[in-house]
Design a protein around this motif. Structure first.
Motif, PDB file in Angstrom:
ATOM      1  N   PHE A 201       0.863  -1.175   0.000  1.00  0.00           N
ATOM      2  CA  PHE A 201       0.000   0.000   0.000  1.00  0.00           C
ATOM      3  C   PHE A 201       0.900   1.225   0.000  1.00  0.00           C
ATOM      4  O   PHE A 201       2.124   1.112   0.134  1.00  0.00           O
ATOM      5  N   THR A 202       0.320   2.391  -0.187  1.00  0.00           N
ATOM      6  CA  THR A 202       1.100   3.623  -0.155  1.00  0.00           C
ATOM      7  C   THR A 202       0.631   4.499   0.996  1.00  0.00           C
ATOM      8  O   THR A 202      -0.555   4.513   1.339  1.00  0.00           O
ATOM      9  N   ASP A 203       1.591   5.218   1.589  1.00  0.00           N
ATOM     10  CA  ASP A 203       1.212   6.159   2.636  1.00  0.00           C
ATOM     11  C   ASP A 203       0.685   7.444   1.998  1.00  0.00           C
ATOM     12  O   ASP A 203       0.579   7.554   0.773  1.00  0.00           O
ATOM     13  N   ILE A 204       0.366   8.424   2.816  1.00  0.00           N
ATOM     14  CA  ILE A 204      -0.283   9.635   2.319  1.00  0.00           C
ATOM     15  C   ILE A 204       0.636  10.434   1.400  1.00  0.00           C
ATOM     16  O   ILE A 204       0.183  11.223   0.562  1.00  0.00           O
ATOM     17  N   ALA A 205       1.963  10.206   1.512  1.00  0.00           N
ATOM     18  CA  ALA A 205       2.927  10.908   0.664  1.00  0.00           C
ATOM     19  C   ALA A 205       3.254  10.132  -0.605  1.00  0.00           C
ATOM     20  O   ALA A 205       4.073  10.573  -1.408  1.00  0.00           O
ATOM     21  N   GLY A 206       2.617   8.966  -0.783  1.00  0.00           N
ATOM     22  CA  GLY A 206       2.853   8.177  -1.980  1.00  0.00           C
ATOM     23  C   GLY A 206       4.011   7.214  -1.886  1.00  0.00           C
ATOM     24  O   GLY A 206       4.405   6.615  -2.891  1.00  0.00           O
ATOM     25  N   ASN A 207       4.580   7.042  -0.686  1.00  0.00           N
ATOM     26  CA  ASN A 207       5.678   6.092  -0.508  1.00  0.00           C
ATOM     27  C   ASN A 207       5.130   4.671  -0.413  1.00  0.00           C
ATOM     28  O   ASN A 207       4.168   4.412   0.315  1.00  0.00           O
ATOM     29  N   LEU A 208       5.758   3.762  -1.146  1.00  0.00           N
ATOM     30  CA  LEU A 208       5.305   2.375  -1.154  1.00  0.00           C
ATOM     31  C   LEU A 208       5.695   1.684   0.151  1.00  0.00           C
ATOM     32  O   LEU A 208       6.844   1.749   0.587  1.00  0.00           O
ATOM     33  N   LYS A 209       4.723   1.025   0.764  1.00  0.00           N
ATOM     34  CA  LYS A 209       4.933   0.256   1.988  1.00  0.00           C
ATOM     35  C   LYS A 209       4.505  -1.183   1.733  1.00  0.00           C
ATOM     36  O   LYS A 209       3.713  -1.451   0.836  1.00  0.00           O
ATOM     37  N   ASN A 210       5.023  -2.095   2.540  1.00  0.00           N
ATOM     38  CA  ASN A 210       4.556  -3.471   2.394  1.00  0.00           C
ATOM     39  C   ASN A 210       4.851  -4.294   3.632  1.00  0.00           C
ATOM     40  O   ASN A 210       5.694  -3.954   4.456  1.00  0.00           O
ATOM     41  N   MET A 211       4.093  -5.371   3.766  1.00  0.00           N
ATOM     42  CA  MET A 211       4.396  -6.399   4.747  1.00  0.00           C
ATOM     43  C   MET A 211       4.449  -7.720   4.000  1.00  0.00           C
ATOM     44  O   MET A 211       3.743  -7.919   3.005  1.00  0.00           O
TER      45      MET A 211
ATOM     46  N   CYS B 120      -5.436  -9.522   7.383  1.00  0.00           N
ATOM     47  CA  CYS B 120      -4.060  -9.167   7.734  1.00  0.00           C
ATOM     48  C   CYS B 120      -4.047  -7.731   8.251  1.00  0.00           C
ATOM     49  O   CYS B 120      -4.436  -6.800   7.544  1.00  0.00           O
ATOM     50  N   ARG B 121      -3.599  -7.554   9.460  1.00  0.00           N
ATOM     51  CA  ARG B 121      -3.648  -6.238  10.086  1.00  0.00           C
ATOM     52  C   ARG B 121      -2.238  -5.707  10.321  1.00  0.00           C
ATOM     53  O   ARG B 121      -1.265  -6.448  10.321  1.00  0.00           O
ATOM     54  N   PHE B 122      -2.152  -4.406  10.508  1.00  0.00           N
ATOM     55  CA  PHE B 122      -0.859  -3.795  10.791  1.00  0.00           C
ATOM     56  C   PHE B 122      -1.053  -2.628  11.749  1.00  0.00           C
ATOM     57  O   PHE B 122      -2.129  -2.022  11.820  1.00  0.00           O
ATOM     58  N   ASN B 123       0.004  -2.331  12.488  1.00  0.00           N
ATOM     59  CA  ASN B 123      -0.003  -1.198  13.409  1.00  0.00           C
ATOM     60  C   ASN B 123       0.194   0.072  12.598  1.00  0.00           C
ATOM     61  O   ASN B 123       1.241   0.280  11.994  1.00  0.00           O
ATOM     62  N   CYS B 124      -0.818   0.920  12.573  1.00  0.00           N
ATOM     63  CA  CYS B 124      -0.774   2.096  11.709  1.00  0.00           C
ATOM     64  C   CYS B 124      -0.145   3.309  12.381  1.00  0.00           C
ATOM     65  O   CYS B 124       0.041   4.348  11.735  1.00  0.00           O
ATOM     66  N   ALA B 125       0.220   3.194  13.654  1.00  0.00           N
ATOM     67  CA  ALA B 125       0.692   4.361  14.396  1.00  0.00           C
ATOM     68  C   ALA B 125       2.015   4.904  13.863  1.00  0.00           C
ATOM     69  O   ALA B 125       2.318   6.085  14.039  1.00  0.00           O
ATOM     70  N   ALA B 126       2.815   4.047  13.218  1.00  0.00           N
ATOM     71  CA  ALA B 126       4.131   4.475  12.747  1.00  0.00           C
ATOM     72  C   ALA B 126       4.140   4.854  11.269  1.00  0.00           C
ATOM     73  O   ALA B 126       5.198   5.160  10.718  1.00  0.00           O
ATOM     74  N   VAL B 127       2.979   4.848  10.616  1.00  0.00           N
ATOM     75  CA  VAL B 127       2.900   5.160   9.190  1.00  0.00           C
ATOM     76  C   VAL B 127       2.522   6.628   9.014  1.00  0.00           C
ATOM     77  O   VAL B 127       1.534   7.095   9.588  1.00  0.00           O
ATOM     78  N   ASP B 128       3.303   7.349   8.212  1.00  0.00           N
ATOM     79  CA  ASP B 128       3.024   8.767   7.983  1.00  0.00           C
ATOM     80  C   ASP B 128       1.610   8.964   7.444  1.00  0.00           C
ATOM     81  O   ASP B 128       1.191   8.300   6.496  1.00  0.00           O
ATOM     82  N   GLY B 129       0.881   9.886   8.064  1.00  0.00           N
ATOM     83  CA  GLY B 129      -0.478  10.180   7.647  1.00  0.00           C
ATOM     84  C   GLY B 129      -1.527   9.307   8.287  1.00  0.00           C
ATOM     85  O   GLY B 129      -2.727   9.570   8.155  1.00  0.00           O
ATOM     86  N   PHE B 130      -1.093   8.244   8.986  1.00  0.00           N
ATOM     87  CA  PHE B 130      -2.045   7.322   9.604  1.00  0.00           C
ATOM     88  C   PHE B 130      -2.103   7.491  11.118  1.00  0.00           C
ATOM     89  O   PHE B 130      -2.895   6.835  11.781  1.00  0.00           O
ATOM     90  N   ARG B 131      -1.247   8.335  11.665  1.00  0.00           N
ATOM     91  CA  ARG B 131      -1.221   8.515  13.114  1.00  0.00           C
ATOM     92  C   ARG B 131      -2.453   9.299  13.579  1.00  0.00           C
ATOM     93  O   ARG B 131      -2.971  10.155  12.872  1.00  0.00           O
ATOM     94  N   GLY B 132      -2.883   9.000  14.791  1.00  0.00           N
ATOM     95  CA  GLY B 132      -3.962   9.772  15.394  1.00  0.00           C
ATOM     96  C   GLY B 132      -5.303   9.610  14.716  1.00  0.00           C
ATOM     97  O   GLY B 132      -6.138  10.521  14.758  1.00  0.00           O
ATOM     98  N   VAL B 133      -5.537   8.448  14.081  1.00  0.00           N
ATOM     99  CA  VAL B 133      -6.806   8.240  13.380  1.00  0.00           C
ATOM    100  C   VAL B 133      -7.843   7.562  14.265  1.00  0.00           C
ATOM    101  O   VAL B 133      -8.962   7.305  13.835  1.00  0.00           O
ATOM    102  N   GLY B 134      -7.457   7.267  15.497  1.00  0.00           N
ATOM    103  CA  GLY B 134      -8.402   6.646  16.413  1.00  0.00           C
ATOM    104  C   GLY B 134      -8.350   5.138  16.434  1.00  0.00           C
ATOM    105  O   GLY B 134      -9.150   4.496  17.124  1.00  0.00           O
ATOM    106  N   TYR B 135      -7.420   4.554  15.661  1.00  0.00           N
ATOM    107  CA  TYR B 135      -7.277   3.103  15.619  1.00  0.00           C
ATOM    108  C   TYR B 135      -5.806   2.748  15.773  1.00  0.00           C
ATOM    109  O   TYR B 135      -4.937   3.415  15.220  1.00  0.00           O
ATOM    110  N   GLU B 136      -5.540   1.687  16.507  1.00  0.00           N
ATOM    111  CA  GLU B 136      -4.169   1.199  16.600  1.00  0.00           C
ATOM    112  C   GLU B 136      -3.829   0.309  15.416  1.00  0.00           C
ATOM    113  O   GLU B 136      -2.668   0.228  15.009  1.00  0.00           O
ATOM    114  N   GLU B 137      -4.843  -0.358  14.877  1.00  0.00           N
ATOM    115  CA  GLU B 137      -4.610  -1.297  13.785  1.00  0.00           C
ATOM    116  C   GLU B 137      -5.592  -1.056  12.643  1.00  0.00           C
ATOM    117  O   GLU B 137      -6.755  -0.702  12.863  1.00  0.00           O
TER     118      GLU B 137
END
Length: 217
Positions: free
Chosen positions: A38-48, A63-80
């Motif tokens: 998937f891509t983060d909010i800046a368009g950087n490719l991420k993967n697991m 398949c879930r992931f911890n979104c707290a460390a992904v740019d643009g995904f912090r503070g969205v009210g969900y840990e995963e």
């Protein structure tokens, strides 16, 4: 190389992969690892990465992931958040080992309740495509990749130096990157990505690949 089933699917772009198609391809192509991208909010490719043993979980969007460390995904009210694969993006990486292949899906991102995560750049792109269609437009893109190829040192490590002095549209031996570009084009073709042209660009060691126009998604 593509399997016969995969090639037939790539030739018929109106066809859609089914769950059984994916299972057949995994067995036919000896896939052992799967990357969920998937891509983060800046368009950087991420993967697991996960193993093919998890395919039921992958196809079920569990398949879930911890979104707290992904740019643009912090503070969205969900840990995963959860990754839901787009089955039609399944492809194997031709540059990876061919025994025990690596494949990938591009994924949508959903919240724990299954609704779309609105901070996903893919979700935003889908909305823009739908809005364009309502206005009578088709949103296509044609990407041009410009890049530099540099020499390796005596230990095989990359440098920021180049011994070639080729210019715009030059050929070998002035063009020192034609074989590398050829490999890139063939790898992309194996992944179903059409390259319209490749050439040496303006500056020394500068190269270009021009992709065919296609649907933005």
């Amino acid at each position: 190389m593509m399997s016969p089933l995969h090639r037939r699917r790539m030739e018929d772009m109106m066809a859609k992969y089914t769950r059984q198609d994916i299972l057949d391809l995994i067995e036919e192509e000896d896939v052992k690892f799967i990357r969920l991208q998937f891509t983060d909010i800046a368009g950087n490719l991420k993967n697991m990465a996960t193993t093919v043993d998890q395919i039921d979980k992958i196809l079920g969007g569990r398949c879930r992931f911890n979104c707290a460390a992904v740019d643009g995904f912090r503070g969205v009210g969900y840990e995963e958040l959860f990754l839901v694969p787009d089955l039609d993006t399944f492809v194997t990486f031709p540059w990876r080992p061919q025994n025990g292949k690596v494949a990938r899906f591009i994924c949508d991102i959903v919240k724990p309740d299954g609704t779309p995560f609105k901070g996903s750049s893919r979700y935003i792109l889908k909305k823009v495509i739908a809005e364009a269609e309502q206005m009578g437009y088709t949103l296509d893109v044609g990407i041009k990749h410009e890049f530099f190829l540099f020499d390796l040192d005596e230990n095989g490590e990359p440098t920021n130096q180049s011994s070639e002095r080729g210019g715009y549209f030059d050929i070998g031996p002035s063009d020192g990157g034609e074989n590398t570009r050829r490999d890139m084009v063939l790898y992309l073709a194996d992944m179903g990505i059409e390259v319209e042209s490749s050439y040496h660009s303006d500056e020394a060691a500068q190269h270009a690949l021009e992709m065919a126009h296609d649907n933005a998604l």
